[in-house]
Write an enzyme that holds these catalytic residues in place. Sequence first.
Site, PDB file in Angstrom:
ATOM      1  N   THR A 162      -0.978   0.378   6.677  1.00  0.00           N
ATOM      2  CA  THR A 162      -0.544  -0.626   5.588  1.00  0.00           C
ATOM      3  C   THR A 162      -0.432  -1.873   6.532  1.00  0.00           C
ATOM      4  O   THR A 162       0.014  -1.934   7.555  1.00  0.00           O
ATOM      5  CB  THR A 162       0.714  -0.333   5.148  1.00  0.00           C
ATOM      6  OG1 THR A 162       1.065  -1.467   4.216  1.00  0.00           O
ATOM      7  CG2 THR A 162       1.714   0.249   5.925  1.00  0.00           C
ATOM      8  N   THR A 184       0.962  -1.389   0.117  1.00  0.00           N
ATOM      9  CA  THR A 184      -0.055   0.127  -0.148  1.00  0.00           C
ATOM     10  C   THR A 184       0.878   1.257   0.044  1.00  0.00           C
ATOM     11  O   THR A 184       2.032   1.057   0.410  1.00  0.00           O
ATOM     12  CB  THR A 184      -0.796  -0.005   1.246  1.00  0.00           C
ATOM     13  OG1 THR A 184      -1.874  -1.025   1.263  1.00  0.00           O
ATOM     14  CG2 THR A 184      -1.651   1.315   1.389  1.00  0.00           C
ATOM     15  N   GLY A 219      -5.026  -6.182   5.805  1.00  0.00           N
ATOM     16  CA  GLY A 219      -6.455  -5.632   5.804  1.00  0.00           C
ATOM     17  C   GLY A 219      -7.345  -6.034   6.713  1.00  0.00           C
ATOM     18  O   GLY A 219      -7.971  -5.294   7.575  1.00  0.00           O
ATOM     19  N   VAL A 242     -12.287  -6.355  -0.480  1.00  0.00           N
ATOM     20  CA  VAL A 242     -11.984  -5.069  -0.297  1.00  0.00           C
ATOM     21  C   VAL A 242     -11.113  -5.166   1.032  1.00  0.00           C
ATOM     22  O   VAL A 242     -11.766  -5.678   1.982  1.00  0.00           O
ATOM     23  CB  VAL A 242     -13.174  -4.201  -0.326  1.00  0.00           C
ATOM     24  CG1 VAL A 242     -12.775  -2.965   0.347  1.00  0.00           C
ATOM     25  CG2 VAL A 242     -13.739  -4.094  -1.770  1.00  0.00           C
ATOM     26  N   GLY A 243     -10.228  -4.510   1.174  1.00  0.00           N
ATOM     27  CA  GLY A 243      -9.334  -4.489   2.449  1.00  0.00           C
ATOM     28  C   GLY A 243      -9.686  -3.182   3.512  1.00  0.00           C
ATOM     29  O   GLY A 243     -10.914  -2.578   3.210  1.00  0.00           O
TER      30      GLY A 243
HETATM   31  N1  ASP Z   1      -3.899  -3.102   3.614  1.00  0.00           N
HETATM   32  C1  ASP Z   1      -3.706  -3.789   2.324  1.00  0.00           C
HETATM   33  C2  ASP Z   1      -4.918  -4.556   2.136  1.00  0.00           C
HETATM   34  O1  ASP Z   1      -5.247  -5.350   2.958  1.00  0.00           O
HETATM   35  C3  ASP Z   1      -2.497  -4.214   1.979  1.00  0.00           C
HETATM   36  C4  ASP Z   1      -1.252  -3.643   2.625  1.00  0.00           C
HETATM   37  O2  ASP Z   1      -1.291  -2.601   2.941  1.00  0.00           O
HETATM   38  O3  ASP Z   1      -0.139  -4.294   2.369  1.00  0.00           O
HETATM   39  O4  ASP Z   1      -5.456  -4.475   1.057  1.00  0.00           O
END
Ligand code: ASP
Length: 294
Positions: free
Chosen positions: A214, A164, A217, A193-194
């Site tokens: 990040t 992210t 999620g 969806v995260g």
């Molecule tokens: N938080 C993001 C998701 O779960 C992925 C990430 O931050 O690496 O979509």
Amino acid sequence: MPHPHVIALHGGAGVHPARDYSEVEAHLAVLVRECDALLANGASAIDVVERAVEAMEASGLYVAGRGSAPNDRGEVESDAAIMDGARMRAGGVCAAVGLVHPISAARAVLEHTPHVLIAGAGARRLAEEQGLALVQDSAAHYRLPVGVEAEELLQLDSGLAHGTVGAVALDRQGRLAAATSTGGLFGKRAGRVGDTPLTGIGNWADGDIAVSCTGIGEAFIYAGGARDIVARVAYGGASLDDACEAMLATVARLHGDGGVIAIDCSGAVTLKFNSPGMKRAVAGANYQPFVAII
Ligand code: ASP
């Protein structure tokens, strides 16, 4: 007296110590200085966080924008959110296909609709209406981000197959803003969806605190993410550092990991992670430019 402006960036949680991230470090070093200069010259926090995330999306170095992760159907679906703390207004898009800059579509939701989150085809339609760039040729547009090997796309538990980008800023007028954008997890189920586009979970800014998260999620959603940090400070009297650490401890208990960047209205910055590394950078009136990966 102007406020002590500050910008913090992240390029995603989870790095492999043995891999070469020098291109990412160089990119963050230039970008954080550029954002610092914009804020020093009076740019608004909301414009600067959008600009920062756009630049990271365009680079293809991170798992967002050009470096986004294909889902289990081989298609890129993007999630993004942006929030202007001064106006208490947010916008987000999720499971959106074909957006060159998901963060600009999120800004369009904020500026041009009464809504907070628009999904899928609706997000693309809004982007089209607003004249935002659309991906013409997926094969030419998307690339593997730095630090991710092709074979890892098949190993969802590698810890590296997600990412992210995010930015939080305080401008000279004391306004806070946050922006976060992701291509999500490699091989995620289509439509997944995260936390990133969920205002209050992956992204938040109000009059006191701005946060961008990040990591895995699902664990951030269970832990409450950004609003959990805000609540620990507002109701529990925790310091921003302690609040971020406590939220990440909950993420760990829920079998996730990741990181968070946060700033408050005094210009204090917190960068915390319990993942192996987090690409990150800070600069501001009271901060010499700083970039780190591990
Ligand atoms: N938080 C993001 C998701 O779960 C992925 C990430 O931050 O690496 O979509």
